[in-house]
Design a protein around this motif. Structure first.
Motif, PDB file in Angstrom:
ATOM      1  N   ALA A   1       0.838  -1.271   0.113  1.00 35.93           N
ATOM      2  CA  ALA A   1      -0.140  -0.040  -0.044  1.00 35.93           C
ATOM      3  C   ALA A   1       0.908   1.256   0.042  1.00 35.93           C
ATOM      4  O   ALA A   1       0.685   2.249  -0.683  1.00 35.93           O
ATOM      5  N   SER A   2       2.096   1.403   0.938  1.00 35.60           N
ATOM      6  CA  SER A   2       2.776   2.302   0.744  1.00 35.60           C
ATOM      7  C   SER A   2       3.236   2.768  -0.524  1.00 35.60           C
ATOM      8  O   SER A   2       3.718   3.654  -0.941  1.00 35.60           O
ATOM      9  N   ILE A   3       3.939   1.522  -1.306  1.00 32.86           N
ATOM     10  CA  ILE A   3       4.554   1.844  -2.613  1.00 32.86           C
ATOM     11  C   ILE A   3       3.394   2.461  -3.763  1.00 32.86           C
ATOM     12  O   ILE A   3       3.771   3.184  -4.364  1.00 32.86           O
ATOM     13  N   LEU A   4       2.034   1.976  -3.487  1.00 32.30           N
ATOM     14  CA  LEU A   4       1.190   2.714  -4.365  1.00 32.30           C
ATOM     15  C   LEU A   4       0.838   3.991  -3.809  1.00 32.30           C
ATOM     16  O   LEU A   4       0.580   4.989  -4.726  1.00 32.30           O
ATOM     17  N   MET A   5       0.818   4.426  -2.574  1.00 31.15           N
ATOM     18  CA  MET A   5       0.761   5.623  -2.325  1.00 31.15           C
ATOM     19  C   MET A   5       1.675   6.658  -2.616  1.00 31.15           C
ATOM     20  O   MET A   5       1.520   7.716  -2.992  1.00 31.15           O
TER      21      MET A   5
END
Length: 208
Positions: free
Chosen positions: A153-157
Motif C-alpha cells: 500500500a505504501s508503494i502505491l501511495m
C-alpha cells in the motif's frame, strides 16, 4: 510423439519469463488427436551378433518442472478522474482491454523497481462503478517481508503522483482488506515517535 509435444508445451507455459501468469500440471495435459502417438509396446530387441559385446541401453527421464509457490495480493484502488462506463464490465470490450493494459504496464514497472527480487507479475481482475474501482492481483515469490500489506500500500501511495493515464486515490487503497487509512495511521505513529525522540535528544543536549 505425444509425450514430446506435451513436455515442450508444459515447459513453455511454466517458463517464468513468459507473461501467461499460468501454471500447468503436466499430468493434466492430454492430446486428443495427433499423427504420431507414443508406442504402447516396447520394440522387439535385435539379437546381438556372435562374439560381440552388447551395449547397455540407458533411458534418460526428465523431471517435471518445479512450480514456484506464489503469494497473491488482492489490491483495490479508486480512480476519481475517470467516469465509469458499462463496457468496463466486459473483459472483451476495447475499453476494458485498453485500461487493463495501461494499468498493468505502469504498475508492473512500479513494483519491478521497488521489489525487483520478489515481484513476479500482476493482473487486472475487474472494474466497477464509483468513479472507477480497479481490482488487481499482484504476484510475489515466497518473501513475506516484501509482500507485506503495509509495504504494498505504501508503494502505491508514494507512486500515485507519477502515474499517467489513470489516477490512484491514496485513501482508497486496499491490500487484502487492509485499507490505506491503516497505513497512514501506522506512518503517523512512526512519525510521532520519531519527533518525540528528536525532542528528547535536543532537550538532553541543552542540559549538558
Amino acid at each position: 510423439m505425444n509425450s514430446a509435444v506435451i513436455k515442450d508445451f508444459v515447459l513453455a507455459v511454466n517458463n517464468s519469463n513468459n507473461a501467461f501468469n499460468l501454471n500447468i500440471n503436466p499430468d493434466s495435459v492430454k492430446i486428443s488427436t495427433s499423427p504420431v502417438t507414443d508406442p504402447t509396446t516396447a520394440p522387439t530387441p535385435i539379437p546381438a551378433a556372435p562374439n560381440t559385446v552388447d551395449t547397455a541401453t540407458t533411458t534418460t527421464t526428465t523431471a517435471a518442472p518445479i512450480t514456484e509457490a506464489l503469494i497473491i495480493k488482492r489490491v483495490i484502488f479508486r480512480s476519481l478522474l475517470t467516469n465509469f462506463t458499462s463496457d468496463l464490465l466486459n473483459p472483451s470490450s476495447t475499453a476494458y482491454i485498453n485500461r487493463a493494459a495501461m494499468i498493468e504496464e505502469q504498475l508492473t514497472r512500479v513494483f519491478q523497481s521497488a521489489l525487483p527480487s520478489s515481484f513476479k507479475s500482476l493482473n487486472v481482475v475487474s472494474f466497477r462503478n464509483g468513479s472507477i474501482f480497479n481490482t488487481v492481483d499482484v504476484y510475489f515469490s515466497s518473501t513475506p517481508a516484501d509482500s507485506d500489506d503495509f509495504l504494498i500500500a505504501s508503494i502505491l501511495m508514494s507512486t500515485a503522483a507519477s502515474i499517467t493515464g489513470f489516477d490512484i486515490e491514496g485513501s482508497s487503497i486496499s491490500v487484502n482488506g487492509l485499507t490505506s487509512s491503516g497505513v497512514s495511521h501506522n506512518i503517523s505513529l512512526m512519525t510521532s515517535s520519531c519527533l518525540a525522540l528528536l525532542s528528547w535528544l535536543l532537550s538532553s543536549q541543552q542540559w549538558q
